[in-house]
Design a protein around this motif. Sequence first.
Motif, PDB file in Angstrom:
ATOM      1  N   UNK A 118       0.861  -0.915   0.063  1.00  0.00           N
ATOM      2  CA  UNK A 118      -0.099   0.028  -0.100  1.00  0.00           C
ATOM      3  C   UNK A 118       0.944   1.169  -0.221  1.00  0.00           C
ATOM      4  N   UNK A 119       1.896   1.048   0.691  1.00  0.00           N
ATOM      5  CA  UNK A 119       2.965   2.267   0.729  1.00  0.00           C
ATOM      6  C   UNK A 119       3.267   2.429  -0.703  1.00  0.00           C
ATOM      7  N   UNK A 120       3.699   1.431  -1.277  1.00  0.00           N
ATOM      8  CA  UNK A 120       4.237   1.719  -2.671  1.00  0.00           C
ATOM      9  C   UNK A 120       3.262   2.265  -3.946  1.00  0.00           C
ATOM     10  N   UNK A 121       1.928   1.611  -3.720  1.00  0.00           N
ATOM     11  CA  UNK A 121       1.031   2.328  -4.446  1.00  0.00           C
ATOM     12  C   UNK A 121       0.823   3.736  -4.249  1.00  0.00           C
ATOM     13  N   UNK A 122       0.706   4.037  -3.039  1.00  0.00           N
ATOM     14  CA  UNK A 122       0.548   5.553  -2.885  1.00  0.00           C
ATOM     15  C   UNK A 122       1.558   6.271  -3.464  1.00  0.00           C
ATOM     16  N   UNK A 123       3.005   5.936  -3.273  1.00  0.00           N
ATOM     17  CA  UNK A 123       4.022   6.605  -3.805  1.00  0.00           C
ATOM     18  C   UNK A 123       3.868   6.860  -5.324  1.00  0.00           C
ATOM     19  N   UNK A 124       3.452   5.518  -5.978  1.00  0.00           N
ATOM     20  CA  UNK A 124       3.425   5.799  -7.491  1.00  0.00           C
ATOM     21  C   UNK A 124       2.291   6.679  -7.771  1.00  0.00           C
ATOM     22  N   UNK A 125       1.460   6.833  -7.179  1.00  0.00           N
ATOM     23  CA  UNK A 125       0.047   7.660  -7.452  1.00  0.00           C
ATOM     24  C   UNK A 125       0.727   9.035  -7.336  1.00  0.00           C
ATOM     25  N   UNK A 126       1.487   9.240  -6.280  1.00  0.00           N
ATOM     26  CA  UNK A 126       1.833  10.610  -6.002  1.00  0.00           C
ATOM     27  C   UNK A 126       2.854  11.128  -7.203  1.00  0.00           C
ATOM     28  N   UNK A 127       3.776  10.173  -7.530  1.00  0.00           N
ATOM     29  CA  UNK A 127       4.839  10.362  -8.414  1.00  0.00           C
ATOM     30  C   UNK A 127       4.090  10.575  -9.795  1.00  0.00           C
ATOM     31  N   UNK A 128       3.268   9.817 -10.198  1.00  0.00           N
ATOM     32  CA  UNK A 128       2.471   9.950 -11.492  1.00  0.00           C
ATOM     33  C   UNK A 128       1.800  11.478 -11.395  1.00  0.00           C
ATOM     34  N   UNK A 129       1.253  11.698 -10.630  1.00  0.00           N
ATOM     35  CA  UNK A 129       0.437  13.153 -10.257  1.00  0.00           C
ATOM     36  C   UNK A 129       1.522  14.309 -10.624  1.00  0.00           C
ATOM     37  N   UNK A 130       2.714  13.988  -9.840  1.00  0.00           N
ATOM     38  CA  UNK A 130       3.802  15.103  -9.916  1.00  0.00           C
ATOM     39  C   UNK A 130       4.414  15.302 -11.288  1.00  0.00           C
ATOM     40  N   UNK A 131       4.627  13.983 -12.135  1.00  0.00           N
ATOM     41  CA  UNK A 131       5.074  14.236 -13.474  1.00  0.00           C
ATOM     42  C   UNK A 131       4.168  14.615 -14.396  1.00  0.00           C
ATOM     43  N   UNK A 132       2.659  14.337 -14.270  1.00  0.00           N
ATOM     44  CA  UNK A 132       1.671  15.169 -15.158  1.00  0.00           C
ATOM     45  C   UNK A 132       1.554  16.677 -15.060  1.00  0.00           C
ATOM     46  N   UNK A 133       1.802  16.991 -13.675  1.00  0.00           N
ATOM     47  CA  UNK A 133       1.716  18.357 -13.381  1.00  0.00           C
ATOM     48  C   UNK A 133       2.911  19.288 -14.156  1.00  0.00           C
ATOM     49  N   UNK A 134       4.116  18.385 -14.000  1.00  0.00           N
ATOM     50  CA  UNK A 134       4.986  19.197 -14.541  1.00  0.00           C
ATOM     51  C   UNK A 134       5.087  19.074 -16.021  1.00  0.00           C
ATOM     52  N   UNK A 135       4.714  18.009 -16.592  1.00  0.00           N
ATOM     53  CA  UNK A 135       4.613  18.074 -17.872  1.00  0.00           C
ATOM     54  C   UNK A 135       3.611  19.236 -18.655  1.00  0.00           C
ATOM     55  N   UNK A 136       2.480  19.314 -17.624  1.00  0.00           N
ATOM     56  CA  UNK A 136       1.485  20.485 -18.165  1.00  0.00           C
ATOM     57  C   UNK A 136       2.126  21.617 -18.188  1.00  0.00           C
ATOM     58  N   UNK A 137       3.037  22.077 -16.902  1.00  0.00           N
ATOM     59  CA  UNK A 137       3.404  23.345 -17.008  1.00  0.00           C
ATOM     60  C   UNK A 137       4.639  23.645 -17.852  1.00  0.00           C
ATOM     61  N   UNK A 138       5.328  22.862 -18.354  1.00  0.00           N
ATOM     62  CA  UNK A 138       6.474  22.848 -19.202  1.00  0.00           C
ATOM     63  C   UNK A 138       6.348  22.696 -20.545  1.00  0.00           C
ATOM     64  N   UNK A 139       5.314  22.141 -20.725  1.00  0.00           N
ATOM     65  CA  UNK A 139       4.830  21.883 -22.396  1.00  0.00           C
ATOM     66  C   UNK A 139       4.895  23.156 -23.038  1.00  0.00           C
ATOM     67  N   UNK A 140       4.036  23.983 -22.321  1.00  0.00           N
ATOM     68  CA  UNK A 140       3.715  25.366 -23.069  1.00  0.00           C
ATOM     69  C   UNK A 140       5.150  26.364 -23.328  1.00  0.00           C
ATOM     70  N   UNK A 141       5.975  25.933 -22.538  1.00  0.00           N
ATOM     71  CA  UNK A 141       7.217  27.115 -22.635  1.00  0.00           C
ATOM     72  C   UNK A 141       8.207  26.661 -23.310  1.00  0.00           C
ATOM     73  N   UNK A 142       8.029  25.495 -24.102  1.00  0.00           N
ATOM     74  CA  UNK A 142       9.135  24.983 -24.978  1.00  0.00           C
ATOM     75  C   UNK A 142       9.376  25.788 -26.127  1.00  0.00           C
ATOM     76  N   UNK A 143       8.668  26.175 -26.802  1.00  0.00           N
ATOM     77  CA  UNK A 143       8.721  27.020 -27.959  1.00  0.00           C
ATOM     78  C   UNK A 143       9.072  26.092 -28.940  1.00  0.00           C
ATOM     79  N   UNK A 144       9.059  26.672 -30.278  1.00  0.00           N
ATOM     80  CA  UNK A 144       9.589  25.791 -31.476  1.00  0.00           C
ATOM     81  C   UNK A 144       8.511  24.752 -31.777  1.00  0.00           C
ATOM     82  N   UNK A 145       9.058  23.384 -32.103  1.00  0.00           N
ATOM     83  CA  UNK A 145       7.951  22.539 -32.388  1.00  0.00           C
ATOM     84  C   UNK A 145       7.150  21.817 -31.544  1.00  0.00           C
ATOM     85  N   UNK A 146       7.745  22.059 -30.019  1.00  0.00           N
ATOM     86  CA  UNK A 146       7.097  21.272 -29.090  1.00  0.00           C
ATOM     87  C   UNK A 146       5.901  22.004 -28.482  1.00  0.00           C
ATOM     88  N   UNK A 147       5.063  22.722 -29.223  1.00  0.00           N
ATOM     89  CA  UNK A 147       4.318  23.563 -28.513  1.00  0.00           C
ATOM     90  C   UNK A 147       2.982  22.766 -27.902  1.00  0.00           C
TER      91      UNK A 147
END
Length: 150
Positions: A118-147
């Motif tokens: 249960x500890x591992x599953x909660x860690x994985x869930x938190x990790x996935x949430x953080x990664x998705x928010x990071x991708x969302x925040x940095x995706x628009x700031x890349x410029x060029x082809x990666x808009x």
Amino acid sequence: MSIEVGAKVPGKVSGITNFGAFIDLGAGKTGLVHISEVSNGFVKDINEVLKVGDEVTVLVTNIGTDGKIGLSIRKAEDKPREEKREYPKKEFNRGPKKPFTRNQPSQAPANTKQDFDSLMSSFLKDSDDRLSSLKRNTEGKRGGRGGRRN
């Protein structure tokens, strides 16, 4: 009198420059004391330490092939040896000593509320949430082809 490396010789300050002082060693010999070799401390202005005509004792540090003689006043000074200071050892109160033994399994706290899965599953869930928010925040700031893509 022959001048050899390592010899302490008396001399007279014959000239002062911003980088050191020229010392007349007699017998037509002149050497240079660099400003860093005048004193053990920092010397900003050599004129505050030496004056033309001062009698000094210098140590011959080197003699170049071109006849230039390097001198040091600070190395020629006989300074008393500094005694090593004995500092008292500090005692730290670290509580009672626990014996160290090898190959004993670590003891987990008796009242664990969750098991490893249960500890591992909660860690994985938190990790996935953080990664998705990071991708969302940095995706628009890349410029060029990666808009942003919808």
